[in-house]
Design an enzyme around this catalytic site. Structure first.
Site, PDB file in Angstrom:
ATOM      1  N   TYR A  48      59.369 -16.445  10.029  1.00  0.00           N
ATOM      2  CA  TYR A  48      60.357 -16.796  11.121  1.00  0.00           C
ATOM      3  C   TYR A  48      60.694 -18.222  11.150  1.00  0.00           C
ATOM      4  CZ  TYR A  48      58.107 -12.305  13.434  1.00  0.00           C
ATOM      5  OH  TYR A  48      57.847 -11.053  13.754  1.00  0.00           O
ATOM      6  N   LEU A 186      61.478  -2.849  23.751  1.00  0.00           N
ATOM      7  CA  LEU A 186      62.479  -2.341  24.586  1.00  0.00           C
ATOM      8  C   LEU A 186      63.639  -1.905  23.716  1.00  0.00           C
ATOM      9  CD1 LEU A 186      62.791  -5.625  27.044  1.00  0.00           C
ATOM     10  CD2 LEU A 186      61.407  -3.622  27.157  1.00  0.00           C
TER      11      LEU A 186
END
Length: 273
Positions: A48, A186
């Site tokens: 990342y 989600l």
């Protein structure tokens, strides 16, 4: 916040905060906001490129290290140098250890993940890491790893959300004592619009995200949502106080449709990560 006990006795807050795709220049601010919202479990990765921002936020927070749970991951391109890569991550984070270190992807074409795991086992045996685990490992990857390992992974972090539950893989992991951790919990927002989710949200005067996160928590899954908005962070964190009925839980589970968002770990290479 409920804690999950891993197979070596280490406990992890069940609801964490992820920083995938958070720009390095924004990471410190966003993680500081997450910590202020109550999160104590932060998930990052060398790939990342924002570990330094995470570390800066941790240092600025003043929160005692023993109250934090920090996860980072081994870059795919570093599977042949796991020990040095781990120490590079520690330097970037400004920490003496991390609580959980994961192999980010198996990348079976490299044939290096077992070698990387053996090196991680040595770091774990030397008490340089509190727990070691894997990410994106499918059943055959787990079988190959376990056939030549001394340590059962503490965690398998996988894509998991109502429309893509990987129930067989999750069940296999749990049977082996491997905790299941959901990234994209989600469905990158896509799982928040279904009728079942909105109906449960209305019944509880809750947000759709809170309902889906409560579903994860009720299933015993570790979840790591992300948001750059401090108000949304707080809303998501409040999911820990939402209890679903059995029927509500089942209605969310029934949303399964095999809707993978990310790459298939069986063929994903990402050697550049």
């Amino acid at each position: 916040m409920t804690d999950i006990s891993l197979n070596n006795g280490v406990t992890v807050p069940q609801l964490g905060f992820g920083v995938f795709q958070v720009p390095p220049e924004d990471t410190q601010r966003i993680v500081e906001d997450a910590l202020a919202a109550g999160y104590r479990h932060i998930d990052t990765a060398a790939a990342y490129r924002n570990e330094a921002g995470v570390g800066a936020a941790l240092a600025a927070s003043g929160i005692p290290r023993e109250d934090l749970f920090i996860t980072t991951k081994l870059r795919n391109g570093d599977q042949g140098r796991a020990k040095d890569a781990y120490r590079d991550s520690l330097q970037a984070l400004g920490l003496d250890f991390v609580d959980l270190y994961l192999i980010h992807w198996p990348v079976p074409s490299q044939e290096l993940y077992v070698q990387a795991w053996k090196e991680m086992e040595r770091l774990y045996a030397g008490k340089e890491i509190r727990a070691i685990g894997v990410s994106n490992f499918l059943a055959d990857h787990l079988d190959t790893l376990l056939a030549s390992s001394d340590v059962v992974p503490a965690v398998n972090q996988i894509e998991l959300h109502p429309s893509y539950q990987q129930a067989e893989l999750a069940s296999k992991g749990r049977a082996l004592g491997i905790a299941v951790e959901a990234y994209s919990p989600l469905g990158q927002g896509g799982d928040l619009k279904g009728n079942a989710v909105t109906a449960v949200a209305q019944a509880h005067d809750a947000t759709a995200a809170q309902v889906v996160l409560a579903w994860h928590l009720a299933a015993g899954t570790i979840a790591i949502p992300k948001s750059a908005d401090s108000a949304r962070m707080r809303e998501n964190f409040a999911a820990s106080s939402l209890t679903l009925t059995d029927n509500e839980f089942s209605s969310i589970t029934a949303l399964e449709r095999g809707a993978r968002i990310g790459s298939d770990p069986a063929v994903a290479a990402f050697s550049q990560l």
